[in-house]
Scaffold this active site. Structure first.
Site, short mmCIF file in Angstrom:
data_model
loop_
_atom_site.label_atom_id
_atom_site.label_comp_id
_atom_site.label_asym_id
_atom_site.label_seq_id
_atom_site.Cartn_x
_atom_site.Cartn_y
_atom_site.Cartn_z
CG HIS A 207 -1.92 -0.82 1.25
ND1 HIS A 207 -1.91 -2.16 1.79
CD2 HIS A 207 -3.10 -1.11 1.30
CE1 HIS A 207 -2.63 -3.06 1.26
NE2 HIS A 207 -3.85 -2.08 1.48
CG ASP A 277 -4.17 -5.50 -4.74
OD1 ASP A 277 -4.85 -4.77 -4.10
OD2 ASP A 277 -3.24 -6.28 -3.28
#
Length: 377
Positions: A207, A277
């Site tokens: 992230h 993702d």
């Protein structure tokens, strides 16, 4: 057939005019929900019904695994355990753990389906690698001989995976994940395993950083990648990791034709849908040392072999990034820089539930549901 590869998000608890415009676009194939889209179970059910009235073929997705990753927690939703709890149960009673895993999958899917959600991105196949660098060699030795306690306690190597992982042993992960997928299927929901070929070894969180896994292809496929091969006929979808494996490819797996086409499709024989993702994550913004735009990220993933691309948290504010990507992908199609894939859209549509969603009140009285609840650890 039009290929609709974009999975986008919405900002609020009801559809805005901009949401409707974007979701109606033929390049958009679905959306992903977040906690901000939740106010109550009744509101969520009305929201998903409004989405389906707009376009019945839109795939409504959510990250809802249990433990720390569970978007909806009130209004009657069961608080599901982290998947490591099933791995710990395995160490005490392997057969009971498989039944409990099936129960978790069934309850998870049945509750979501009763509110109109089509797909949860689960199960997690990442291994629970420990921080202790000496431990992997001992685990590999034990795995080869069939001896030893393969479920060591302690802190996971990966901050982002942690107790989301079932276990350290790929064989245990495979059997528990297959049991969860069976439970999902019983409730009419497809499965989506993640994060191919494995996110558990790296320490960095994709992230906020670009993780690098320096192991060889042989080592990765012997451990982290093994469940994908063993479950190639059981899984409906796979989500690729935003991790670079430099001994295999300089690109993150979600942008790598070698990983997605040569390994996942070719070597492992997987025929289901491949998701990226979230392309807004820091690790997805870099390809071979170059920062890419959202449009470039989508095109790179599609050209590598992804069927569906996730754009999360881009509707906040004016949602300009979503509009930019829709327009950019349409332009790329017109100019021949991207060719839509009918096979990809068939794989997307195959993820839509085939059976009617249960009524919540009836589900709460269902013997199967009540029995499954009693099995959850």
């Amino acid at each position: 057939m039009q290929h609709a590869p974009l999975i986008i998000d919405i900002a609020g608890t009801a559809l805005s005019d901009d949401d409707r415009r974007r979701l109606a676009h033929p390049l958009v194939g679905g959306l992903i929900l977040f906690t901000r889209n939740w106010e109550s179970r009744e509101q969520l059910t009305k929201l998903t019904a409004a989405i389906k009235r707009l376009r019945p073929d839109l795939l409504i997705c959510v990250d809802h695994e249990g433990g720390c990753v569970q978007r909806f927690r009130t209004g009657g939703f069961t608080h599901l355990p982290p998947m490591r709890a099933l791995g710990e149960l395995w160490m005490r009673d392997a057969m009971r753990a498989q039944d409990a895993a099936t129960a978790c999958g069934y309850v998870l899917a049945a509750e979501l389906r009763a509110c109109g959600v089509d797909l949860s991105f689960t199960p997690v196949l990442d291994l629970d690698w420990p921080i202790d660098a000496a431990m992997p060699a001992r685990r590999q030795s034990a795995a080869r001989t069939g001896a030893g306690d393969l479920g060591w306690p302690g802190v996971s190597r990966s901050r982002v995976i942690g107790d989301r992982a079932f276990h350290a042993d790929p064989r245990v992960v495979t059997l528990l994940a297959k049991s969860v997928a069976h439970g999902l299927l019983r409730a009419g929901m497809s499965s989506c395993a993640k994060h191919f070929p494995g996110h558990g070894w790296v320490v960095a969180d994709s992230h906020v950083a670009l993780p690098r896994d320096t192991r060889s292809l042989k080592a990765i496929l012997a451990d982290d990648g093994a469940p994908y091969g063993w479950l190639s006929a059981a899984l409906d979808a796979v989500m690729a990791a935003h991790v670079v494996y430099p001994k295999v490819d300089a690109r993150p797996a979600g942008y790598s034709a070698r990983w997605l086409q040569a390994v996942l499709r070719g070597r492992l024989g997987f025929g289901g849908a491949i998701f990226t993702d979230d392309l807004s994550m820091e690790a997805a913004r870099h390809v071979e040392g170059r920062t890419v735009t959202p449009v470039e990220a989508v095109l790179a993933s599609l050209q590598a072999g992804c069927d569906l691309t996730l754009l999360c948290n881009q509707s906040l504010g004016d949602g300009g990034v979503i509009d930019e990507v829709i327009d950019g992908l349409a332009e790329a199609q017109i100019k021949g820089a991207w060719t839509p894939s009918a096979a990809s859209d068939l794989r997307r549509q195959a993820l839509l539930p085939r059976q009617a969603a249960p009524d919540w009140a009836q589900l709460m009285r269902s013997p199967d549901y009540l029995h499954a609840l009693a099995l959850i650890p």
